[in-house]
Design a protein around this motif. Structure first.
Motif: not given
Length: 125
Positions: A27-33
């Motif tokens: 459910x969390x944004x898929x982003x390059x941490x």
């Protein structure tokens, strides 16, 4: 009888392991941490207790213990927030609270992970 006990020995540890993860990160944004951690407008939030925070944390992180996250929602709304703890379990719980309250939050997992990302960037890798 032995077969039933064997099954129990397998099932109980399996349930214990799956119980450690409290939320579904899908459910969390898929982003390059890595990009998010090093973004100048991100707020790094260490959700461990103050004693753990004082013993070591990521550069620039603020300490909002998990037990106090709900009371700090208003100060985090409108910001990009990366949460982390020791191993990620409390961070998962913080993510769930923040997301339910409309905060743009990202899971940094552990403070050592976030610190390593910061050090990787400053060393020029």
């Amino acid at each position: 009888m032995l077969k039933g006990r064997f099954f129990g020995y397998i099932l109980i540890p399996a349930l214990a392991l799956t119980a450690c993860k409290t939320t579904d990160t899908a459910d969390y944004p898929k982003a390059d941490i890595k990009q998010i951690v090093n973004n100048s407008d991100v707020t790094l939030v260490d959700v461990r207790i103050p004693e753990q925070y004082e013993a070591g944390t990521a550069k620039g992180a603020v300490n909002i213990p998990l037990a106090e996250i709900q009371n700090n929602i208003s100060s985090l709304k409108g910001k990009k927030v990366v949460v982390f703890c020791n191993k990620g379990i409390q961070a998962d719980q913080a993510m769930e609270i923040l997301k339910k309250n409309g905060v743009e939050a990202y899971d940094g997992t552990s403070w050592k992970n976030v610190k390593a990302i910061q050090e990787e960037t400053t060393s020029g890798k």
